[in-house]
Design a protein around this motif. Sequence first.
Motif, mmCIF file in Angstrom:
data_model
loop_
_atom_site.group_PDB
_atom_site.id
_atom_site.type_symbol
_atom_site.label_atom_id
_atom_site.label_comp_id
_atom_site.label_asym_id
_atom_site.label_seq_id
_atom_site.Cartn_x
_atom_site.Cartn_y
_atom_site.Cartn_z
ATOM 1 N N GLN A 43 0.851 -1.187 0.000
ATOM 2 C CA GLN A 43 0.000 0.000 0.000
ATOM 3 C C GLN A 43 0.884 1.232 0.000
ATOM 4 O O GLN A 43 1.863 1.296 0.755
ATOM 5 N N LEU A 44 0.547 2.197 -0.844
ATOM 6 C CA LEU A 44 1.295 3.450 -0.852
ATOM 7 C C LEU A 44 1.055 4.155 0.474
ATOM 8 O O LEU A 44 -0.091 4.433 0.841
ATOM 9 N N LEU A 45 2.114 4.399 1.191
ATOM 10 C CA LEU A 45 2.044 5.012 2.514
ATOM 11 C C LEU A 45 2.344 6.498 2.453
ATOM 12 O O LEU A 45 1.721 7.311 3.131
ATOM 13 N N ASP A 46 3.321 6.871 1.627
ATOM 14 C CA ASP A 46 3.842 8.229 1.668
ATOM 15 C C ASP A 46 4.581 8.511 0.373
ATOM 16 O O ASP A 46 4.989 7.583 -0.337
ATOM 17 N N ASP A 47 4.785 9.770 0.062
ATOM 18 C CA ASP A 47 5.725 10.165 -0.985
ATOM 19 C C ASP A 47 6.259 11.537 -0.622
ATOM 20 O O ASP A 47 5.578 12.332 0.011
ATOM 21 N N PHE A 48 7.510 11.749 -0.970
ATOM 22 C CA PHE A 48 8.153 13.026 -0.665
ATOM 23 C C PHE A 48 9.295 13.244 -1.635
ATOM 24 O O PHE A 48 9.718 12.333 -2.337
ATOM 25 N N GLN A 49 9.767 14.467 -1.642
ATOM 26 C CA GLN A 49 10.839 14.852 -2.544
ATOM 27 C C GLN A 49 11.992 15.422 -1.731
ATOM 28 O O GLN A 49 11.772 16.141 -0.759
ATOM 29 N N THR A 50 13.212 15.087 -2.130
ATOM 30 C CA THR A 50 14.386 15.705 -1.516
ATOM 31 C C THR A 50 14.841 16.839 -2.416
ATOM 32 O O THR A 50 14.679 16.779 -3.635
ATOM 33 N N ASP A 51 15.396 17.862 -1.813
ATOM 34 C CA ASP A 51 15.807 19.045 -2.569
ATOM 35 C C ASP A 51 17.305 19.279 -2.502
ATOM 36 O O ASP A 51 17.761 20.401 -2.532
ATOM 37 N N SER A 52 18.058 18.199 -2.428
ATOM 38 C CA SER A 52 19.508 18.338 -2.326
ATOM 39 C C SER A 52 20.144 18.189 -3.706
ATOM 40 O O SER A 52 19.458 18.167 -4.724
ATOM 41 N N VAL A 53 21.455 18.082 -3.718
ATOM 42 C CA VAL A 53 22.191 17.833 -4.957
ATOM 43 C C VAL A 53 21.683 16.543 -5.599
ATOM 44 O O VAL A 53 21.610 16.425 -6.815
#
Length: 134
Positions: A64-74
């Motif tokens: 089950q899809l629990l979460d999604d997020f994006q990192t903003d680093s290099v």
Amino acid sequence: MKLISNTVLLDGRRVLLGKRSKGRQTYPGCWALPGGHIEAGETPLEAAIRELHEEIGVLASDLQLLDDFQTDSVNAARFYIFATRSWVGEPLLIGDEHSEIGWFDIEQALTLENLALDGYRHSFRKIQTLGFSQ
């Protein structure tokens, strides 16, 4: 931007993490969820299932899809975090991506200093809030 699928294997109130090998380009020596890059033509779910089999030798189902997020680093990437309690096989250390694997109580995982991504903490809190860890 890289697209990555990770999966939380849940065993009661425990989650499985892998310690990334010291030679890895990103997050060396840090604890991370099993997973990896989504290949061309693959859905995040397909990648999650494939990566679990490649990295720890289990065949997972009922993700089950629990979460999604994006990192903003290099190393900017979008992460899709799945959760499951259903798999066949015993998690094993396969290949050299991880130097070890281990089960952690969710509260312990939340406080790990060398957790690869803070986004994982958000996912672990969602597990607690949504009752996945019952």
